[in-house]
Design a protein around this motif. Structure first.
Motif, short mmCIF file in Angstrom:
data_model
loop_
_atom_site.label_atom_id
_atom_site.label_comp_id
_atom_site.label_asym_id
_atom_site.label_seq_id
_atom_site.Cartn_x
_atom_site.Cartn_y
_atom_site.Cartn_z
N LYS A 44 0.77 -1.40 -0.05
CA LYS A 44 0.17 -0.06 -0.02
C LYS A 44 0.71 1.32 -0.02
O LYS A 44 0.50 2.25 -0.57
N ASP A 45 1.95 1.10 0.71
CA ASP A 45 2.58 2.49 0.76
C ASP A 45 3.45 3.04 -0.59
O ASP A 45 3.48 4.01 -0.87
N GLY A 46 3.92 1.88 -1.35
CA GLY A 46 4.29 2.46 -2.73
C GLY A 46 3.41 2.68 -3.91
O GLY A 46 3.95 2.91 -4.83
N ALA A 47 2.10 2.50 -3.60
CA ALA A 47 1.15 2.62 -4.86
C ALA A 47 0.75 3.69 -5.09
O ALA A 47 0.65 4.85 -4.18
N PRO A 48 0.35 3.82 -6.31
CA PRO A 48 -0.44 5.24 -6.63
C PRO A 48 -1.55 5.42 -5.72
O PRO A 48 -2.21 4.54 -5.46
N GLU A 49 -2.19 6.53 -5.78
CA GLU A 49 -3.24 7.04 -4.86
C GLU A 49 -4.41 6.11 -5.16
O GLU A 49 -5.26 5.54 -4.31
N TRP A 50 -4.73 5.83 -6.53
CA TRP A 50 -6.08 5.13 -6.83
C TRP A 50 -5.93 3.66 -6.41
O TRP A 50 -6.97 2.98 -6.12
N LEU A 51 -4.58 3.24 -6.31
CA LEU A 51 -4.47 1.88 -6.06
C LEU A 51 -4.47 1.55 -4.52
O LEU A 51 -4.81 0.51 -3.88
N LYS A 52 -3.83 2.57 -3.88
CA LYS A 52 -4.07 2.57 -2.37
C LYS A 52 -5.47 2.45 -1.94
O LYS A 52 -5.71 1.63 -0.93
N THR A 53 -6.43 2.99 -2.57
CA THR A 53 -8.06 2.73 -2.07
C THR A 53 -8.02 1.05 -1.98
O THR A 53 -9.03 0.68 -1.43
N HIS A 54 -7.73 0.30 -3.23
CA HIS A 54 -7.82 -1.00 -3.22
C HIS A 54 -7.26 -1.50 -2.20
O HIS A 54 -7.72 -2.54 -1.43
N TYR A 55 -5.94 -1.31 -1.65
CA TYR A 55 -5.28 -2.03 -0.62
C TYR A 55 -6.06 -1.63 0.93
O TYR A 55 -6.21 -2.39 1.56
N GLN A 56 -6.54 -0.34 0.88
CA GLN A 56 -7.37 -0.03 2.04
C GLN A 56 -8.58 -0.69 2.15
O GLN A 56 -8.96 -1.24 3.26
N PHE A 57 -9.17 -1.01 1.08
CA PHE A 57 -10.51 -1.88 1.07
C PHE A 57 -9.99 -3.26 1.50
O PHE A 57 -10.78 -3.98 2.08
N GLN A 58 -9.04 -3.82 0.88
CA GLN A 58 -8.61 -5.13 1.14
C GLN A 58 -8.21 -5.41 2.52
O GLN A 58 -8.67 -6.17 3.28
N ILE A 59 -7.54 -4.46 3.11
CA ILE A 59 -7.30 -4.55 4.54
C ILE A 59 -8.72 -4.52 5.19
O ILE A 59 -8.90 -5.36 6.20
N ARG A 60 -9.37 -3.46 5.08
CA ARG A 60 -10.84 -3.40 5.75
C ARG A 60 -11.55 -4.72 5.69
O ARG A 60 -12.17 -5.20 6.52
N THR A 61 -11.55 -5.31 4.53
CA THR A 61 -12.25 -6.53 4.07
C THR A 61 -11.88 -7.67 5.07
O THR A 61 -12.45 -8.51 5.50
N PHE A 62 -10.56 -7.66 5.14
CA PHE A 62 -9.74 -8.68 6.08
C PHE A 62 -10.38 -8.71 7.46
O PHE A 62 -10.85 -9.49 8.10
N TRP A 63 -10.16 -7.45 8.05
CA TRP A 63 -10.33 -7.16 9.47
C TRP A 63 -11.97 -7.19 9.87
O TRP A 63 -12.40 -7.84 10.76
N ILE A 64 -12.61 -6.53 8.73
CA ILE A 64 -14.09 -6.75 8.99
C ILE A 64 -14.71 -8.18 8.96
O ILE A 64 -15.62 -8.69 9.77
N GLY A 65 -13.97 -8.78 8.01
CA GLY A 65 -14.51 -10.24 7.76
C GLY A 65 -14.04 -11.02 8.79
O GLY A 65 -14.61 -12.13 9.36
N ALA A 66 -12.88 -10.73 9.35
CA ALA A 66 -12.46 -11.63 10.59
C ALA A 66 -13.52 -11.72 11.71
O ALA A 66 -13.74 -12.40 12.49
N LEU A 67 -13.90 -10.24 11.87
CA LEU A 67 -14.88 -9.89 12.96
C LEU A 67 -16.23 -10.81 12.73
O LEU A 67 -16.79 -11.39 13.73
N TYR A 68 -16.70 -10.79 11.64
CA TYR A 68 -17.97 -11.48 11.13
C TYR A 68 -17.77 -12.91 11.46
O TYR A 68 -18.49 -13.63 12.00
#
Length: 117
Positions: A44-68
């Motif tokens: 996520k750190d070296g990615a362009p801004e539009w791609l950072k949104t995907h990494y942020q979405f993926q990280i949140r998907t993992f943690w929210i999914g872990a909660l579910y």
């Protein structure tokens, strides 16, 4: 210098796509989901801004999914937990497919901090 950015971008895109695929495979082999979130954190750190949104979405998907997943597992002692687990499976598939579609179109994820689809 612009050529370097263009050459590196497909690799970054492929890495983000691999995370989505690892999440889907994680429905059958749980360890791949962990590998996917580690990849998202690393890239996520070296990615362009539009791609950072995907990494942020993926990280949140993992943690929210872990909660579910944890809630569904605990509640599976009563019937409602099985519905939570079923919801988690459908939720994960929809988020991953929507993310891959946006990635294929080279678009940022709209509102990567959302909880639902």
């Amino acid at each position: 210098m612009n050529d370097e950015i263009i050459e590196n971008e497909p690799t970054n895109t492929n890495s983000a796509k691999m995370v989505y695929i690892l999440y889907l495979v994680g429905l059958f082999f749980g360890i791949t989901g962990i590998i996917g979130v580690v990849m998202a954190y690393i890239n996520k750190d070296g990615a362009p801004e539009w791609l950072k949104t995907h990494y942020q979405f993926q990280i949140r998907t993992f943690w929210i999914g872990a909660l579910y997943l944890v809630l569904g597992s605990i509640l599976s002692l009563i019937i409602v937990g099985w519905f939570v687990l079923l919801f988690w499976v459908v939720w994960l598939i929809i988020r991953s497919v929507k993310g891959m579609k946006a990635l294929d179109a080279n678009r940022a994820v709209e509102d990567p901090e959302r909880w639902m689809f």
